[in-house]
Design a protein around this motif. Structure first.
Motif, mmCIF file in Angstrom:
data_model
loop_
_atom_site.group_PDB
_atom_site.id
_atom_site.type_symbol
_atom_site.label_atom_id
_atom_site.label_comp_id
_atom_site.label_asym_id
_atom_site.label_seq_id
_atom_site.Cartn_x
_atom_site.Cartn_y
_atom_site.Cartn_z
ATOM 1 N N PRO A 48 -86.877 39.168 -62.396
ATOM 2 C CA PRO A 48 -86.139 40.371 -62.809
ATOM 3 C C PRO A 48 -85.497 41.116 -61.638
ATOM 4 N N SER A 49 -84.405 41.781 -61.936
ATOM 5 C CA SER A 49 -83.707 42.599 -60.929
ATOM 6 C C SER A 49 -82.744 43.542 -61.643
ATOM 7 N N THR A 50 -82.606 44.719 -61.107
ATOM 8 C CA THR A 50 -81.521 45.613 -61.544
ATOM 9 C C THR A 50 -80.512 45.751 -60.404
ATOM 10 N N ARG A 51 -80.967 46.304 -59.285
ATOM 11 C CA ARG A 51 -80.061 46.618 -58.179
ATOM 12 C C ARG A 51 -79.424 45.396 -57.536
ATOM 13 N N THR A 52 -80.247 44.428 -57.166
ATOM 14 C CA THR A 52 -79.705 43.337 -56.350
ATOM 15 C C THR A 52 -78.682 42.529 -57.153
ATOM 16 N N ARG A 101 -82.391 34.710 -56.450
ATOM 17 C CA ARG A 101 -83.721 35.324 -56.373
ATOM 18 C C ARG A 101 -84.707 34.389 -57.054
ATOM 19 N N HIS A 129 -86.226 39.648 -48.068
ATOM 20 C CA HIS A 129 -85.175 40.204 -48.928
ATOM 21 C C HIS A 129 -84.074 40.700 -47.985
ATOM 22 N N GLN A 132 -81.474 43.459 -48.919
ATOM 23 C CA GLN A 132 -82.030 44.816 -48.968
ATOM 24 C C GLN A 132 -82.080 45.380 -47.546
ATOM 25 N N PRO A 263 -86.563 51.020 -51.395
ATOM 26 C CA PRO A 263 -85.660 49.979 -51.913
ATOM 27 C C PRO A 263 -85.463 50.097 -53.422
ATOM 28 N N LEU A 264 -86.383 50.788 -54.100
ATOM 29 C CA LEU A 264 -86.404 50.925 -55.561
ATOM 30 C C LEU A 264 -86.630 49.541 -56.208
ATOM 31 N N PRO A 265 -87.183 49.359 -57.378
ATOM 32 C CA PRO A 265 -87.511 50.446 -58.290
ATOM 33 C C PRO A 265 -88.739 51.244 -57.846
HETATM 34 N N1 CP Z 1 -84.356 46.716 -54.350
HETATM 35 C C1 CP Z 1 -84.380 45.679 -55.241
HETATM 36 O O1 CP Z 1 -84.494 44.495 -54.887
HETATM 37 O O2 CP Z 1 -84.285 46.073 -56.540
HETATM 38 P P1 CP Z 1 -84.191 45.080 -57.793
HETATM 39 O O3 CP Z 1 -85.524 44.356 -57.878
HETATM 40 O O4 CP Z 1 -83.901 45.954 -58.960
HETATM 41 O O5 CP Z 1 -83.110 44.090 -57.497
#
Ligand code: CP
Length: 305
Positions: A48-52, A101, A129, A132, A263-265
């Motif tokens: 899972p990922s949102t930002r990357t 990823r 990562h 990031q 780095p979030l989340p």
């Molecule tokens: N910072 C980061 O990798 O966020 P995601 O897991 O949402 O991609």
């Protein structure tokens, strides 16, 4: 052709050029809006990922290119048993560059060995990562005006937090960076990073358990989430997950110009009351992630604007 597996794949000079390009993209986005026309980015996300994932996609769209890909192993032929090596051979026929990823450490490296297009490691297990880290470096350099000459506190899950491992690797190459490693005993930095990177490069560092003891001396505080998905045992995760909660009270102990990155989340480790503090820059950090990924795509594709 070049791949990006770790921040060390870029020399300090290459990194500087990349960050300069990201700053220029931020200042003049329209200059770059057609630079990848006809090019395709594949996002191969087995985790899972949102930002990357979405910042990579936004980056390519901002450059005038197109995107394709999958956002979970279940929605790809990995679910039928296809190997990463075979998948990348196929993707090489469909796209010009890819971001991958994967929960297994080293999977993007395996892919890069069979790929005829540049492969970017978008996070591999608890290992690295690098994009990031590029985001973190751009944030620090843009907001602090320099890379080096500061004390940075890295707080939370330093054992499984791949963003911390990559950031330390990158920052030891800059002068006068002091590290304060803030974690519970069980989530301390792995030996390969503490001894293999910090000690090997004769870096000044110390380990702390209490955030309150470290925060007054910090120029930068890099908070991290406890990485639930890397724990073998749910009880251990539940015991650790709220070990650190940065709140307004703790922020009173920090200097007026200390920046808070993440780095979030975020889960519970930063109270939402901190979000309005001008020192909290984690949402701005996510925006820098788009500029630096635009710069990276241009660089790896060898496109000059
Ligand atoms: N910072 C980061 O990798 O966020 P995601 O897991 O949402 O991609």
């Amino acid at each position: 052709m070049k791949h990006l597996m770790s921040p060390l794949d870029l020399s300090v000079e290459e990194l500087d050029r990349l960050l300069d390009l990201a700053n220029d993209i931020e200042a003049h986005p329209s200059r770059y809006s057609h630079s990848c026309e006809g090019k395709k980015l594949a996002t191969l996300f087995y985790e899972p990922s949102t930002r990357t994932r979405l910042s990579f996609e936004a980056a390519m769209l901002n450059l005038g290119g197109s995107v394709l890909g999958f956002s979970s192993a279940d929605s790809s032929s990995a679910a039928k048993g296809e190997s990463v090596s075979d998948t990348i051979r196929i993707i090489s026929c469909y796209a010009d560059i890819c971001a991958m990823r994967h929960p297994k450490e080293g999977a993007p490296l395996v892919a890069s060995m069979k790929s005829s297009i540049p492969v970017i490691n978008a996070g591999d297990g608890g290992h690295q990562h690098p994009t990031q880290t590029l985001t973190d470096l751009l944030t620090i350099r843009s907001l602090k005006g320099r890379l080096g000459g500061f004390t940075i506190g890295l707080c939370g899950d330093l054992k499984f937090g791949r963003t911390v491992h990559s950031l330390i690797q990158a920052l030891v190459r800059y002068p006068n960076v002091r590290f304060v490693l803030i974690s519970p005993e069980e989530l301390r930095l792995p030996d390969n990073v503490r001894d293999g990177v910090l000690k090997k490069s004769h870096q000044e560092f110390r380990e702390e358990v209490r955030l309150e003891d470290a925060i007054p001396e910090l120029d930068l505080l890099y908070m991290t989430r406890v990485q639930k998905e890397r724990f073998f045992n749910e009880e251990d995760y539940i015991r650790m997950k709220d070990f650190y909660i940065l709140d307004a009270e703790k922020m009173k102990l920090a200097s007026e110009d200390m920046l808070v990155l993440h780095p979030l989340p975020r889960v519970n480790e930063i109270s939402t009351e901190v979000d309005d503090d001008p020192r909290a820059v984690y949402f701005k950090q996510a925006q820098y992630g788009v500029y630096v990924r635009m710069a990276l795509i241009l660089t790896l594709l060898g496109i000059e604007v």
